[in-house]
Design a protein around this motif. Structure first.
Motif, PDB file in Angstrom:
ATOM      1  N   ALA A   1       0.830  -1.211   0.000  1.00 19.63           N
ATOM      2  CA  ALA A   1       0.000   0.000   0.000  1.00 19.63           C
ATOM      3  C   ALA A   1       0.865   1.262   0.000  1.00 19.63           C
ATOM      4  O   ALA A   1       0.598   2.210  -0.744  1.00 19.63           O
ATOM      5  CB  ALA A   1      -0.908  -0.008   1.228  1.00 19.63           C
ATOM      6  N   ALA A   2       1.900   1.267   0.826  1.00 14.26           N
ATOM      7  CA  ALA A   2       2.767   2.451   0.897  1.00 14.26           C
ATOM      8  C   ALA A   2       3.458   2.645  -0.444  1.00 14.26           C
ATOM      9  O   ALA A   2       3.527   3.780  -0.959  1.00 14.26           O
ATOM     10  CB  ALA A   2       3.779   2.288   2.032  1.00 14.26           C
ATOM     11  N   ALA A   3       3.952   1.550  -1.022  1.00 17.43           N
ATOM     12  CA  ALA A   3       4.635   1.666  -2.317  1.00 17.43           C
ATOM     13  C   ALA A   3       3.669   2.194  -3.380  1.00 17.43           C
ATOM     14  O   ALA A   3       4.028   3.053  -4.184  1.00 17.43           O
ATOM     15  CB  ALA A   3       5.220   0.314  -2.723  1.00 17.43           C
ATOM     16  N   ALA A   4       2.443   1.690  -3.367  1.00 15.75           N
ATOM     17  CA  ALA A   4       1.465   2.141  -4.370  1.00 15.75           C
ATOM     18  C   ALA A   4       1.124   3.618  -4.191  1.00 15.75           C
ATOM     19  O   ALA A   4       0.825   4.318  -5.150  1.00 15.75           O
ATOM     20  CB  ALA A   4       0.196   1.284  -4.272  1.00 15.75           C
TER      21      ALA A   4
ATOM     22  N   ARG B   1      -3.611   2.228   1.386  1.00 18.72           N
ATOM     23  CA  ARG B   1      -3.294   2.968   0.152  1.00 18.72           C
ATOM     24  C   ARG B   1      -4.187   4.205   0.033  1.00 18.72           C
ATOM     25  O   ARG B   1      -3.718   5.314  -0.238  1.00 18.72           O
ATOM     26  CB  ARG B   1      -3.470   2.053  -1.065  1.00 18.72           C
ATOM     27  N   GLU B   2      -5.475   4.014   0.269  1.00 13.72           N
ATOM     28  CA  GLU B   2      -6.401   5.154   0.151  1.00 13.72           C
ATOM     29  C   GLU B   2      -6.101   6.219   1.197  1.00 13.72           C
ATOM     30  O   GLU B   2      -6.146   7.411   0.924  1.00 13.72           O
ATOM     31  CB  GLU B   2      -7.852   4.680   0.266  1.00 13.72           C
ATOM     32  N   TYR B   3      -5.787   5.785   2.418  1.00 13.55           N
ATOM     33  CA  TYR B   3      -5.495   6.755   3.480  1.00 13.55           C
ATOM     34  C   TYR B   3      -4.270   7.595   3.113  1.00 13.55           C
ATOM     35  O   TYR B   3      -4.291   8.826   3.195  1.00 13.55           O
ATOM     36  CB  TYR B   3      -5.284   6.040   4.817  1.00 13.55           C
ATOM     37  N   LEU B   4      -3.181   6.918   2.710  1.00 11.56           N
ATOM     38  CA  LEU B   4      -1.938   7.653   2.414  1.00 11.56           C
ATOM     39  C   LEU B   4      -2.109   8.547   1.185  1.00 11.56           C
ATOM     40  O   LEU B   4      -1.590   9.666   1.145  1.00 11.56           O
ATOM     41  CB  LEU B   4      -0.773   6.671   2.216  1.00 11.56           C
ATOM     42  N   THR B   5      -2.868   8.063   0.212  1.00 13.57           N
ATOM     43  CA  THR B   5      -3.117   8.873  -0.985  1.00 13.57           C
ATOM     44  C   THR B   5      -3.920  10.117  -0.620  1.00 13.57           C
ATOM     45  O   THR B   5      -3.622  11.229  -1.084  1.00 13.57           O
ATOM     46  CB  THR B   5      -3.857   8.019  -2.045  1.00 13.57           C
ATOM     47  N   ALA B   6      -4.907   9.948   0.231  1.00 12.96           N
ATOM     48  CA  ALA B   6      -5.732  11.089   0.653  1.00 12.96           C
ATOM     49  C   ALA B   6      -4.907  12.091   1.463  1.00 12.96           C
ATOM     50  O   ALA B   6      -5.060  13.314   1.328  1.00 12.96           O
ATOM     51  CB  ALA B   6      -6.928  10.593   1.467  1.00 12.96           C
TER      52      ALA B   6
ATOM     53  N   ALA C   1      -6.170  -2.199   9.867  1.00 11.73           N
ATOM     54  CA  ALA C   1      -7.096  -3.054  10.612  1.00 11.73           C
ATOM     55  C   ALA C   1      -8.489  -3.011   9.988  1.00 11.73           C
ATOM     56  O   ALA C   1      -9.165  -4.039   9.878  1.00 11.73           O
ATOM     57  CB  ALA C   1      -7.152  -2.601  12.081  1.00 11.73           C
ATOM     58  N   ALA C   2      -8.905  -1.838   9.573  1.00 11.00           N
ATOM     59  CA  ALA C   2     -10.285  -1.702   9.097  1.00 11.00           C
ATOM     60  C   ALA C   2     -10.439  -2.192   7.661  1.00 11.00           C
ATOM     61  O   ALA C   2     -11.420  -2.855   7.331  1.00 11.00           O
ATOM     62  CB  ALA C   2     -10.722  -0.242   9.195  1.00 11.00           C
ATOM     63  N   ARG C   3      -9.445  -1.883   6.801  1.00 13.22           N
ATOM     64  CA  ARG C   3      -9.669  -2.160   5.375  1.00 13.22           C
ATOM     65  C   ARG C   3      -8.448  -2.695   4.654  1.00 13.22           C
ATOM     66  O   ARG C   3      -8.367  -2.646   3.430  1.00 13.22           O
ATOM     67  CB  ARG C   3     -10.211  -0.898   4.684  1.00 13.22           C
ATOM     68  N   GLY C   4      -7.485  -3.212   5.405  1.00 11.78           N
ATOM     69  CA  GLY C   4      -6.338  -3.885   4.797  1.00 11.78           C
ATOM     70  C   GLY C   4      -5.550  -2.984   3.866  1.00 11.78           C
ATOM     71  O   GLY C   4      -5.512  -1.763   4.020  1.00 11.78           O
ATOM     72  N   GLU C   5      -4.917  -3.651   2.880  1.00  7.41           N
ATOM     73  CA  GLU C   5      -4.022  -2.934   1.953  1.00  7.41           C
ATOM     74  C   GLU C   5      -4.719  -1.740   1.288  1.00  7.41           C
ATOM     75  O   GLU C   5      -4.165  -0.642   1.213  1.00  7.41           O
ATOM     76  CB  GLU C   5      -3.546  -3.944   0.898  1.00  7.41           C
TER      77      GLU C   5
END
Ligand SMILES: Cc1cc2nc3c(=O)[nH]c(=O)nc-3n(C[C@H](O)[C@H](O)[C@H](O)COP(=O)(O)O)c2cc1C
Ligand SMILES: CCCCC(=O)C(=O)O
Length: 370
Positions: free
Chosen positions: A98-101, A324-329, A316-320
């Motif tokens: 996720a971080a890489a993406a 990814r969505e959190y860091l992108t946001a 914990a809530a939504r996996g990879e």
């Protein structure tokens, strides 16, 4: 002490809390003592406001920064946090992909439940150039440190983060209350296996002990990998660290999990940045939750900021996908704040733009200046 956690990432923490056994949620959420330092990390950002600059023209904008000879797309990284498989079965591998993406460097560490080789492989599957650093504590047996460094280097990590705020383990109130002190069967600190002195198949414990500057010097002499010293709050330690050849400093109170009387990381940052005087990059973590927190930390002297708990909540809530969505946001939020502040580049954010709410005065730099 197992009360509700509020704050700007409450909407992320709440689904994670529902997902996790209470004692695991509390391990992630909790801090030391009365959790003052933990709360203050977020609260201190809330006490600071940003003065935007106007009419600075130029529609082009970039959030990129250069850290230890690499270009990062945003001034943001994932701080090392323990036991990701407690948060989600895919654990650190999911975080790494996720971080890489999302284009966000990741610091994995000795307390990961996935080996550093597997974490780097997961990140590189997603992006062959993904930046992964390895966090460790100096070990009382130097050969253990040597072997950990060798593993990190062989795995492809491009820097080592040495955490030095833990001469003893913090008293984590919630863990003491819950009796949480070990990983459940089936999960282990994989990096601590097969080390000098370990029993076959059993990971070595991660010791907290009062290492000294000599121990750090030994590590400095042993590796050419860049060294990032994590857990520096006092400006005099920052000066010594630079003299000792550290390549970067990470201002951190360990997410409020060590010395509860420590100041918020963002409050300690300006004096450390002054002491370092641009000789090496200064990073910070603790309580960074929004784009404006990132902008504030950068204005006060940080090159980039680390994110701890929100990544665990998203995992914990939504996996990879959640990470990814959190860091992108968060990246997008920082870009938005940068624009509103009149900045084109992260380095356009300057200390004169940070004021204390209610007074509109510059915050104190923590040290008398002359
Ligand atoms: C559950 C958890 C585990 C952590 N484990 C480590 C660790 O193994 N090594 C380390 O240097 N810091 C560790 N930290 C501290 C983080 O690297 C970071 O300093 C802190 O979480 C940043 O604050 P934030 O959670 O408010 O973003 C941990 C923090 C948490 C919450
Ligand atoms: C033994 C694991 C240490 C992890 C850590 O540093 C933390 O929980 O804050």
């Amino acid at each position: 002490m197992t009360g509700k956690d509020t704050g700007p990432t409450h909407h992320l923490a709440e689904p994670a809390r529902k997902q996790l056994p209470q004692e695991h949620y509390d391990f992630f959420a909790g801090g030391a003592g009365e959790e003052t330092a933990l709360r203050e990390n977020e609260n201190a950002f809330g006490r600071l406001a940003l003065l935007p600059r106007v009419l600075r023209g130029g529609a082009d904008r970039s959030t990129g920064v250069s850290v230890l000879d690499r270009e990062w797309p945003a001034p943001l990284f994932v701080s090392p946090t323990a036991f990701h498989r407690l948060a989600h079965p895919h654990g650190e591998a999911a975080t790494a992909r996720a971080a890489a993406a999302a284009g966000v460097p990741l610091v994995t560490g000795v307390a990961a439940t996935t080996s550093v080789a597997d974490v780097v492989a997961a990140a590189r599957e997603q992006d062959a150039d993904a930046v992964v650093w390895f966090q460790l504590y100096l070990h009382p047996e130097p050969e253990v440190t040597t072997e950990l460094v060798r593993r990190a280097q062989r795995a492809g990590c491009s820097a080592l983060v040495v955490t030095v705020d833990s001469p003893v383990f913090g008293r984590r109130t919630r863990d003491l209350h819950n009796g949480f002190h070990d990983l459940p069967p089936g999960l282990a600190t994989e990096n601590m296996r097969n080390l000098p002195g370990s029993e076959p198949g059993r990971p070595l414990p991660i010791p907290m002990w009062p290492a000294g500057w000599d121990d750090l010097r030994r590590l400095r002499e042993q590796t050419d990998l860049p060294l990032v010293l994590k857990g520096v709050l006092h400006p005099d330690d920052a000066r010594i660290a630079v003299e000792q050849g550290m390549d970067a400093l990470l201002v951190s109170n360990h997410g409020g999990r060590q010395l509860d009387a420590a100041p918020a990381s963002v409050e300690a940052l300006p004096a450390v940045a002054d002491a370092v005087a641009g000789r090496v990059p200064v990073l910070m973590d603790g309580g960074v939750r929004r784009g404006s927190d990132i902008a504030t930390a950068l204005a006060l002297g940080a090159r980039a900021v680390g994110i701890g708990r929100p990544v665990l909540w998203a995992l914990a809530a939504r996996g990879e996908e959640g990470v990814r969505e959190y860091l992108t946001a968060l990246r997008a939020d920082f870009d938005h704040v940068l624009a509103l502040c009149g900045g084109h580049r992260p380095q356009d954010l300057t200390a004169d733009q940070v004021v204390e709410r209610g007074t509109a005065r510059r915050p104190s730099r923590g040290e008398p200046t002359c």
